[in-house]
Scaffold this active site. Structure first.
Site, PDB file in Angstrom:
ATOM      1  N   GLU A 319       0.940  -1.294  -0.035  1.00  0.00           N
ATOM      2  CA  GLU A 319      -0.218   0.343   0.193  1.00  0.00           C
ATOM      3  C   GLU A 319       1.155   1.179  -0.078  1.00  0.00           C
ATOM      4  O   GLU A 319       0.457   1.927   0.236  1.00  0.00           O
ATOM      5  CB  GLU A 319      -0.857  -0.083   1.117  1.00  0.00           C
TER       6      GLU A 319
HETATM    7  N1  IFG Z   1      -4.350  -4.154   4.822  1.00  0.00           N
HETATM    8  C1  IFG Z   1      -3.396  -3.373   4.777  1.00  0.00           C
HETATM    9  C2  IFG Z   1      -2.977  -3.287   6.564  1.00  0.00           C
HETATM   10  C3  IFG Z   1      -4.194  -3.288   7.535  1.00  0.00           C
HETATM   11  C4  IFG Z   1      -5.173  -4.502   6.500  1.00  0.00           C
HETATM   12  C5  IFG Z   1      -6.750  -4.707   7.536  1.00  0.00           C
HETATM   13  C6  IFG Z   1      -2.292  -5.814   4.259  1.00  0.00           C
HETATM   14  C7  IFG Z   1      -0.205  -5.957   3.854  1.00  0.00           C
HETATM   15  C8  IFG Z   1      -5.643  -4.255   6.153  1.00  0.00           C
HETATM   16  N2  IFG Z   1      -1.607  -4.688   4.859  1.00  0.00           N
HETATM   17  O1  IFG Z   1      -2.127  -6.331   4.648  1.00  0.00           O
HETATM   18  O2  IFG Z   1      -1.840  -2.725   7.237  1.00  0.00           O
HETATM   19  O3  IFG Z   1      -4.758  -2.399   7.962  1.00  0.00           O
HETATM   20  O4  IFG Z   1      -7.194  -5.552   7.638  1.00  0.00           O
END
Ligand code: IFG
Length: 503
Positions: A319
């Site tokens: 992200e």
């Molecule tokens: N995605 C984000 C996390 C977390 C997650 C919560 C990943 C690799 C959503 N990145 O999962 O930091 O916020 O479910």
């Protein structure tokens, strides 16, 4: 008094049931008539000269003494004096973690090629004993172990879970208790998410404000916290004694607000960011083309590598919405060289697959099939499909804790999937194993961790350890049902899902 070696000694129904309800299901199990009964004269024996085997045997015997009241002495020796024999044998087919457990009316013989196999054999022995053996106080027994031979070798090398220490901080004692249950189900990797936008949780001596300032708060303004390097070493050693490797993750270039709030000079505009207590993602980025960014990365990786016996360091990479694509790729390729320079291999979330990386770098799949391309270039994968194993997803719409962006993940959903067919283009040989992330935006206490992790993580442990063939929810759920008593005896705050016919 019929001699104890009478082959037709009846096995108690309870002992047979325990033998039928092992989780993870063993690779092979051949029941035999009779049973071994633990008594006040039972003695454990470890082959001479192996301190690690002695430590494992002592760790196995201690809780048994507490629950049974039996002395259960552990001695060293190679003769068959003890009726509980732990020995290492030269049997490479058992690999690093496999074991063979033979139980007769006369005794128990546990053999392995490596000490970890003996450790895993003792976890199976705990489950062959009645659930009260897990109680911390004296119980009445009887302490029957059904006779038979179990030969057991894990399917995947990497059987893990990730705990997000950044969004909310969890003390060493809470993580140790979590480790106890992970080891009981033969999980062997605990990935600690040690930094993010909301918190930096590990002392870095060359950049001390990362922990003291970057670790000062948490989501929703909850209390912050961080592990000193001594506390972290203690956690690493505690996990290692239970055959669990701690895999540290420092998020970069995104999810880096805690670092950017700690040092103004890390920001392109030389202005320190505020600490962040919300739950948005994707708004932060390290300054990719600033020299001091790489001094920072090198110092952090150097200190972390010195604290990490495991061969891997996780650098996040997910992200990075505020990092331009070309800059992101340059950054990831440069960080990989820094990780290698400090003697470790790299792991990153699936987004790093866009960069040109060493085949030794592991890709952690979480929401797409992006890793399929990297696999063609020789990369190997840790599977963490959010729609199956993200433990912060709600069990059902009424679950108060957790999120639901990846869907509702009930106990059956987290069990009824198959790693070797989960991602097109990613075959069994491309998969080092699986890992179930538990993000902590909505979790505050150890009870919250346990509620979201168990029982789903137990089924995921089985997927990681047990043979693929004949694995089926309708059979598994009945074995899981019998583990409620074990989890209750261990004081684990598990979710009593209505999908499971709990006993
Ligand atoms: N995605 C984000 C996390 C977390 C997650 C919560 C990943 C690799 C959503 N990145 O999962 O930091 O916020 O479910």
């Amino acid at each position: 008094m019929t001699p104890a070696t009478t082959p037709n000694v009846n096995v108690s129904a309870a002992a047979l049931k325990n033998q039928n309800n092992l989780i993870p299901r063993p690779q092979s199990r051949v029941p035999a008539p009779g049973m071994f009964v633990l008594t006040a004269t039972t003695a454990l024996q470890v082959q001479t000269g192996n301190a690690e085997l002695k430590r494992i045997a002592d760790a196995f015997a201690a809780p048994l003494r507490r629950a049974t009241g039996f002395p259960l002495p552990v001695s060293l020796g190679d003769d068959a004096r003890g009726n509980f024999l732990f020995t290492l044998v030269d049997d490479p087919t058992l690999g690093d973690e496999g074991y063979e457990l033979r139980v007769t009316a006369d005794g128990v013989a546990l053999r392995a090629h490596k000490p970890a196999g003996i450790f895993y054999g003792t976890q199976t022995l705990r489950q062959l004993l009645p659930a009260p053996v897990e109680q911390a106080t004296l119980q009445t027994g009887a302490w029957d172990i059904a006779a038979g031979t179990i030969r057991d070798v894990p399917r995947f090398v990497w059987r893990g879970t990730m705990l997000d220490i950044a969004r909310h901080f969890f003390k060493v004692q809470d993580v140790k208790r979590y480790i106890d249950v992970l080891a009981y189900y033969k999980l062997n990797r605990l990935h600690l998410h040690l930094s993010d936008d909301q918190g930096w949780r590990i002392e870095i001596k060359s950049w001390d404000r990362l922990a003291t300032h970057g670790g000062s708060t948490a989501v929703g303004g909850a209390p912050g916290g961080y592990y000193t390097q001594d506390e972290y070493r203690d956690l690493v050693n505690y996990a290692a004694e239970r055959c669990i490797q701690i895999i540290p993750e420092i998020e970069m270039p995104g999810h880096s607000n805690a670092a950017l709030a700690s040092y103004a000079e890390l920001n392109a505009d030389e202005t320190a960011r505020s600490v962040y207590t919300g739950t948005d993602v994707g708004f932060s980025s390290l300054a990719i083309d600033q020299a001091n960014t790489y001094q920072f990365v090198d110092d952090v990786i150097r200190e972390l590598a010195a604290l990490t016996p495991a061969p891997y360091i996780h650098i996040g990479g997910d992200e990075a919405h505020s990092t331009p694509d070309d800059a992101y790729i340059r950054f990831i390729e440069r960080v990989e060289k820094i990780v290698h320079a400090h003697g470790k291999q790299m792991i990153g979330w699936e987004e790093i697959a866009r960069a040109n990386l060493s085949p030794t770098t592991l890709m952690q799949q979480w929401k797409s099939d992006a890793v399929a391309d990297a696999v063609k270039r020789g990369a190997r994968v840790i599977l963490s499909p959010a729609s199956k194993v993200y433990l912060d997803m709600k069990y059902d719409p009424s679950t108060k804790l957790g999120l639901d962006w990846a869907g509702i993940v009930d106990v059956k959903t987290s069990y009824a999937w198959e790693p070797s067919t989960e991602i097109a283009g990613v075959a069994e040989s491309d998969i080092v194993g699986l890992e179930a992330p538990l993000w902590s935006e909505t979790l505050v206490t150890r009870a919250d961790i346990e509620y979201m992790a168990f029982p789903r993580l137990i089924g995921i442990a089985e997927i990681g350890w047990s043979p693929e063939k004949n694995r089926a929810w309708d059979e598994y759920k009945n074995r899981l049902a019998s583990h409620g008593a074990r989890l209750r005896a261990m004081g684990v705050n598990y979710f009593a899902s209505p999908q499971v016919p709990w006993e």
